[in-house]
Design an enzyme around this catalytic site. Structure first.
Site, mmCIF file in Angstrom:
data_model
loop_
_atom_site.group_PDB
_atom_site.id
_atom_site.type_symbol
_atom_site.label_atom_id
_atom_site.label_comp_id
_atom_site.label_asym_id
_atom_site.label_seq_id
_atom_site.Cartn_x
_atom_site.Cartn_y
_atom_site.Cartn_z
ATOM 1 N N ARG A 10 0.672 -1.227 -0.048
ATOM 2 C CA ARG A 10 0.169 -0.062 -0.013
ATOM 3 C C ARG A 10 0.925 1.188 0.122
ATOM 4 O O ARG A 10 0.676 2.244 -0.542
ATOM 5 C CB ARG A 10 -1.012 0.139 1.259
ATOM 6 N N GLU A 60 -17.859 4.369 -3.528
ATOM 7 C CA GLU A 60 -16.752 3.663 -4.409
ATOM 8 C C GLU A 60 -17.557 3.668 -5.772
ATOM 9 O O GLU A 60 -16.809 3.681 -6.694
ATOM 10 C CB GLU A 60 -16.658 2.502 -3.762
#
Length: 92
Positions: A10, A60
C-alpha cells in the site's frame, strides 16, 4: 523511501502514484476516503499534484463513474478503493 529495499504494497502504491503524477500530466488520482490507508495522500499533499486529486468520499460506485468520465476526457485515472467496498451486495 526506497533505500530500505522493502516496502508494504500500500505504501508502494502511494509512492508510485506520486511518481506517475510527476511523470505524466494526464494522470489523476481518485480516492474513496481511504487515502491514509492506501497512501494516496502523498499525491494529495504534493503541491504540484493537488489539483489532480479527487476525493469521492465513501461512494466507491460513484468513484467508478467519475473515473469513467475522467477517462473519457482523456485523463489516465487511478482509483484505489478497498475491495470490500467496491461491490455492495444487494439486500432484498
Amino acid at each position: 523511501m526506497l533505500d530500505k529495499g522493502v516496502m508494504a504494497p500500500r505504501r508502494a502504491y502511494g509512492v508510485a502514484l506520486r511518481a506517475l503524477g510527476h511523470a505524466y500530466p494526464h494522470v489523476v488520482a481518485l480516492d474513496a476516503d481511504v487515502r491514509n490507508s492506501t497512501y494516496s495522500e502523498t499525491f494529495l499533499h504534493d503541491e504540484a499534484l493537488r489539483e489532480r486529486f479527487f476525493e469521492c468520499r465513501i461512494a466507491e460506485q460513484n468513484m467508478l463513474s467519475c473515473a469513467g468520465g475522467l477517462a473519457a476526457g482523456g485523463n489516465c485515472r487511478l482509483s484505489r478503493p478497498l475491495a470490500n467496498f467496491w461491490c455492495e451486495p444487494t439486500i432484498s
